[in-house]
Write a protein that holds these residues in place. Structure first.
Motif, PDB file in Angstrom:
ATOM      1  N   LEU A 137       0.820  -0.871  -0.144  1.00  0.00           N
ATOM      2  CA  LEU A 137       0.068  -0.015   0.216  1.00  0.00           C
ATOM      3  C   LEU A 137       0.646   1.117  -0.304  1.00  0.00           C
ATOM      4  CD1 LEU A 137      -2.925   1.269   0.263  1.00  0.00           C
ATOM      5  CD2 LEU A 137      -3.071   1.527   2.758  1.00  0.00           C
ATOM      6  N   ILE A 138       2.061   1.480   0.451  1.00  0.00           N
ATOM      7  CA  ILE A 138       2.493   2.497   0.737  1.00  0.00           C
ATOM      8  C   ILE A 138       3.488   2.421  -0.225  1.00  0.00           C
ATOM      9  CG2 ILE A 138       5.340   3.598   2.102  1.00  0.00           C
ATOM     10  CD1 ILE A 138       4.381   1.869   4.470  1.00  0.00           C
ATOM     11  N   HIS A 139       4.380   1.601  -1.056  1.00  0.00           N
ATOM     12  CA  HIS A 139       4.865   1.678  -2.335  1.00  0.00           C
ATOM     13  C   HIS A 139       3.416   2.093  -3.017  1.00  0.00           C
ATOM     14  CE1 HIS A 139       8.915   0.565  -1.455  1.00  0.00           C
ATOM     15  NE2 HIS A 139       8.326   0.256  -0.621  1.00  0.00           N
ATOM     16  N   SER A 140       2.777   1.993  -3.171  1.00  0.00           N
ATOM     17  CA  SER A 140       1.709   2.171  -4.391  1.00  0.00           C
ATOM     18  C   SER A 140       1.106   3.100  -4.367  1.00  0.00           C
ATOM     19  CB  SER A 140       0.101   0.857  -4.445  1.00  0.00           C
ATOM     20  OG  SER A 140      -0.301   1.368  -3.241  1.00  0.00           O
ATOM     21  N   THR A 141       1.192   3.675  -2.838  1.00  0.00           N
ATOM     22  CA  THR A 141       0.927   5.246  -2.992  1.00  0.00           C
ATOM     23  C   THR A 141       1.816   6.525  -2.445  1.00  0.00           C
ATOM     24  OG1 THR A 141      -1.146   4.752  -1.099  1.00  0.00           O
ATOM     25  CG2 THR A 141      -0.744   6.926  -1.422  1.00  0.00           C
ATOM     26  N   LYS A 142       2.904   6.047  -2.846  1.00  0.00           N
ATOM     27  CA  LYS A 142       3.847   6.901  -3.052  1.00  0.00           C
ATOM     28  C   LYS A 142       4.070   7.558  -4.422  1.00  0.00           C
ATOM     29  CE  LYS A 142       9.532   6.643  -2.478  1.00  0.00           C
ATOM     30  NZ  LYS A 142       9.646   7.162  -4.048  1.00  0.00           N
ATOM     31  N   SER A 143       4.800   8.791  -4.027  1.00  0.00           N
ATOM     32  CA  SER A 143       4.582  10.014  -5.684  1.00  0.00           C
ATOM     33  C   SER A 143       5.750  10.953  -5.149  1.00  0.00           C
ATOM     34  CB  SER A 143       3.619  10.329  -5.757  1.00  0.00           C
ATOM     35  OG  SER A 143       3.567  11.537  -5.072  1.00  0.00           O
ATOM     36  N   LYS A 144       6.424  11.592  -5.664  1.00  0.00           N
ATOM     37  CA  LYS A 144       7.207  12.746  -5.910  1.00  0.00           C
ATOM     38  C   LYS A 144       6.578  13.678  -4.740  1.00  0.00           C
ATOM     39  CE  LYS A 144       9.173  12.596 -10.450  1.00  0.00           C
ATOM     40  NZ  LYS A 144       9.222  13.895 -11.254  1.00  0.00           N
ATOM     41  N   ARG A 145       5.088  13.356  -4.976  1.00  0.00           N
ATOM     42  CA  ARG A 145       4.790  14.673  -3.858  1.00  0.00           C
ATOM     43  C   ARG A 145       4.983  13.875  -2.099  1.00  0.00           C
ATOM     44  NH1 ARG A 145       0.405  18.732  -3.671  1.00  0.00           N
ATOM     45  NH2 ARG A 145       0.947  18.819  -6.325  1.00  0.00           N
ATOM     46  N   TYR A 146       4.666  12.741  -2.379  1.00  0.00           N
ATOM     47  CA  TYR A 146       4.548  12.178  -1.137  1.00  0.00           C
ATOM     48  C   TYR A 146       5.692  11.132  -0.412  1.00  0.00           C
ATOM     49  CZ  TYR A 146      -0.237  14.043  -1.213  1.00  0.00           C
ATOM     50  OH  TYR A 146      -1.326  14.995  -0.461  1.00  0.00           O
ATOM     51  N   THR A 147       6.185  11.122   0.285  1.00  0.00           N
ATOM     52  CA  THR A 147       7.172  10.312   0.839  1.00  0.00           C
ATOM     53  C   THR A 147       7.063   9.366   1.895  1.00  0.00           C
ATOM     54  OG1 THR A 147       8.308  11.322   2.930  1.00  0.00           O
ATOM     55  CG2 THR A 147       9.239  11.993   0.649  1.00  0.00           C
ATOM     56  N   MET A 148       7.531   8.041   1.219  1.00  0.00           N
ATOM     57  CA  MET A 148       7.641   6.657   2.103  1.00  0.00           C
ATOM     58  C   MET A 148       6.825   7.287   3.909  1.00  0.00           C
ATOM     59  SD  MET A 148       9.752   3.699   0.669  1.00  0.00           S
ATOM     60  CE  MET A 148       8.838   2.882   1.612  1.00  0.00           C
ATOM     61  N   THR A 149       7.959   7.858   4.113  1.00  0.00           N
ATOM     62  CA  THR A 149       7.333   8.667   5.896  1.00  0.00           C
ATOM     63  C   THR A 149       6.241   8.671   5.924  1.00  0.00           C
ATOM     64  OG1 THR A 149       9.827   8.270   6.654  1.00  0.00           O
ATOM     65  CG2 THR A 149       8.949  10.065   8.037  1.00  0.00           C
ATOM     66  N   LYS A 150       6.033  10.158   4.967  1.00  0.00           N
ATOM     67  CA  LYS A 150       4.206  10.543   5.015  1.00  0.00           C
ATOM     68  C   LYS A 150       3.748  10.280   4.766  1.00  0.00           C
ATOM     69  CE  LYS A 150       2.267  15.030   3.210  1.00  0.00           C
ATOM     70  NZ  LYS A 150       1.940  15.569   4.813  1.00  0.00           N
ATOM     71  N   ILE A 151       3.532   9.445   4.340  1.00  0.00           N
ATOM     72  CA  ILE A 151       2.575   7.991   3.676  1.00  0.00           C
ATOM     73  C   ILE A 151       2.147   7.078   4.934  1.00  0.00           C
ATOM     74  CG2 ILE A 151       2.102   6.107   2.654  1.00  0.00           C
ATOM     75  CD1 ILE A 151       3.460   7.821   0.253  1.00  0.00           C
ATOM     76  N   LYS A 152       3.272   6.409   5.433  1.00  0.00           N
ATOM     77  CA  LYS A 152       3.073   6.075   7.371  1.00  0.00           C
ATOM     78  C   LYS A 152       2.561   6.931   8.152  1.00  0.00           C
ATOM     79  CE  LYS A 152       6.234   2.981   8.066  1.00  0.00           C
ATOM     80  NZ  LYS A 152       7.651   2.843   8.578  1.00  0.00           N
ATOM     81  N   ARG A 153       2.579   8.219   7.956  1.00  0.00           N
ATOM     82  CA  ARG A 153       2.357   9.394   8.817  1.00  0.00           C
ATOM     83  C   ARG A 153       1.134   8.966   8.594  1.00  0.00           C
ATOM     84  NH1 ARG A 153       7.853  12.277   9.826  1.00  0.00           N
ATOM     85  NH2 ARG A 153       6.907  14.201   8.180  1.00  0.00           N
ATOM     86  N   THR A 154       1.129   9.733   7.710  1.00  0.00           N
ATOM     87  CA  THR A 154      -0.996   9.734   7.229  1.00  0.00           C
ATOM     88  C   THR A 154      -1.190   8.501   7.941  1.00  0.00           C
ATOM     89  OG1 THR A 154      -0.365  11.471   5.391  1.00  0.00           O
ATOM     90  CG2 THR A 154      -2.207  10.062   5.076  1.00  0.00           C
ATOM     91  N   LEU A 155      -1.098   7.615   7.218  1.00  0.00           N
ATOM     92  CA  LEU A 155      -2.114   6.170   7.536  1.00  0.00           C
ATOM     93  C   LEU A 155      -2.142   5.705   9.114  1.00  0.00           C
ATOM     94  CD1 LEU A 155      -0.644   3.904   4.336  1.00  0.00           C
ATOM     95  CD2 LEU A 155      -2.256   5.101   4.220  1.00  0.00           C
TER      96      LEU A 155
END
Length: 422
Positions: free
Chosen positions: A301-319
């Motif tokens: 899920l993290i890798h599929s949501t990752k983008s230039k705008r959203y880093t992995m750490t940012k996505i993890k915090r969001t989730l």
């Protein structure tokens, strides 16, 4: 009393932490130490490997005198919010003399200069920043260039643009700058110190021949192998024995992947309300929702949501914010407060008792040792912060007590007491 404050996660407490603790005491000449420690969930949007009481007990056995919990609402957010919550907590006690943090820079001089410019925002700096942004530069690059221009033109310190940019991009320097910014904004008397991180080993993801490595490497090792042989040389015996005892008693180390099924249910249930959770912006909720059906693991899920705008750490915090139900309104009401309404004691020794007495003399902050004695029931900020502390513990314990369900009596914050190490 010369009281040193430390801002920590201890996930888990390892030899690098022990080095930092001893060196911090040495350079500040501290007689007593207090650690502000994240509880069940941490700054990168991950659960703690071990429960907060165990981690606090290990810290006290290794030389910290008093461990108090950083409220959840700050503990699992960006560097700015995390740092402000921790510094505001220490400053609210009115008796802390210094803090000491690890950094790649190893010296507070340039970190202080950068922090002061960012807090005061001199006109020349703001004009330069706007000009660089107008040229199409991304904000971090524009800010770095504007800082370099201002520092150079005012002869504040001798530094190259490349070194300044590296300083601004280093993870522990970033935290250090945020700590100092919060001290300046609060007009605090707490003096900042820093020591150099052992960068090569700290950033490693695997355990090498050295007796110091990163907490990430230790967690990776425990994820792959519970025999503990690989971590023996990189953690104090107290950490090793505590993890060993927990495993023997069926309390296994906790990892973020263990919460994925729960997270999937929340995302599906709350589809219409995902945008209300903190850091869920710009339509990322739609991407999370669509991916949740096809991704079988949290990592996917993290890798599929990752983008230039959203880093992995940012996505993890969001989730993680979605998992804990942390909404934007509650962050808005609490992220800039100057005084914390309470502290929660997790573990202490005899010197820790002396610190608690000193806090009682110097501050009117509520000191929570037992939830049955909570009194701030009409304080809005108090209720917001304590709500998330309890909720995060409950969610964490659903996984932590999975193999010991008979020991889970209910909301465990009401049943567990601080550990006193005599």
């Amino acid at each position: 009393m010369n009281l040193l404050g430390l801002i920590v996660e201890y996930n888990p407490f390892h030899n690098g932490h022990l080095y930092h603790l001893k060196k911090s005491k040495e350079i500040t000449k501290a007689t007593h130490t207090i650690a502000i420690m994240s509880g069940s969930f941490l700054q990168r949007g991950e659960p703690a490997l071990l429960d907060k009481y165990t981690r606090a007990e290990i810290a006290v056995k290794n030389g910290v005198d008093l461990v108090i919990e950083l409220p959840t609402l700050y503990a699992c957010q960006s560097a700015e919010i995390f740092s402000h919550g921790a510094i505001a907590t220490l400053n609210s006690l009115n008796c802390v003399n210094s803090i000491c943090f690890g950094s790649e820079e190893g010296n507070t001089d340039i970190l202080y200069i950068i922090s002061k410019i960012l807090v005061e925002e001199p006109v020349e700096f703001k004009i330069a920043l706007r000009n660089y942004l107008d040229q199409g530069l991304v904000f971090p690059t524009a800010r770095s260039k504007a800082l370099y221009d201002y520092i150079s033109e005012n002869n504040l310190v001798s530094i190259t643009e490349e070194i300044l940019q590296n300083t601004l991009n280093s993870s522990n320097n970033i935290l250090g700058i945020e700590y100092i910014k919060s001290l300046l904004r609060l007009n605090s008397n707490i003096k900042p110190y820093t020591i150099s991180r052992i960068v090569s080993e700290y950033n490693s993801t695997e355990i090498s021949h050295s007796d110091i490595c990163s907490a990430t490497a230790i967690r990776n090792s425990l994820r792959d192998d519970l025999s503990l042989e690989q971590i023996e040389k990189v953690v104090p015996t107290t950490t090793l024995h505590s993890i060993e005892d927990k495993i023997k008693n069926n309390f296994r180390p906790v990892f973020d992947s263990m919460f994925y099924d729960l997270l999937r249910g929340i995302v599906i249930r709350d589809q219409e309300f995902l945008h209300k959770y903190f850091e869920v912006n710009e339509g990322i909720e739609n991407k999370i929702y669509s991916n949740i059906f096809t991704c079988n693991t949290l990592e996917e899920l993290i890798h599929s949501t990752k983008s230039k705008r959203y880093t992995m750490t940012k996505i993890k915090r969001t989730l993680n914010n979605i998992l804990l139900g942390i909404n934007k309104d509650d962050i808005l009401k609490t992220k800039d407060i100057s005084t914390l309404p309470y502290i929660r004691v997790l573990a202490f020794n005899n010197k820790g008792r002396e610190i608690i007495r000193e806090i009682k003399n110097s501050s009117d902050i509520e000191i929570i040792t037992k939830f049955s004695k909570i009194s701030h029931i009409d304080d809005a900020v108090f209720n917001i912060l304590i709500k998330y502390d309890i909720k995060s513990s409950n969610i964490y314990n659903m996984i932590y007590y999975k193999n010991n369900s008979s020991l889970l009596k209910g909301p465990m914050d009401y049943y567990l007491s601080p550990t006193y190490i005599r």
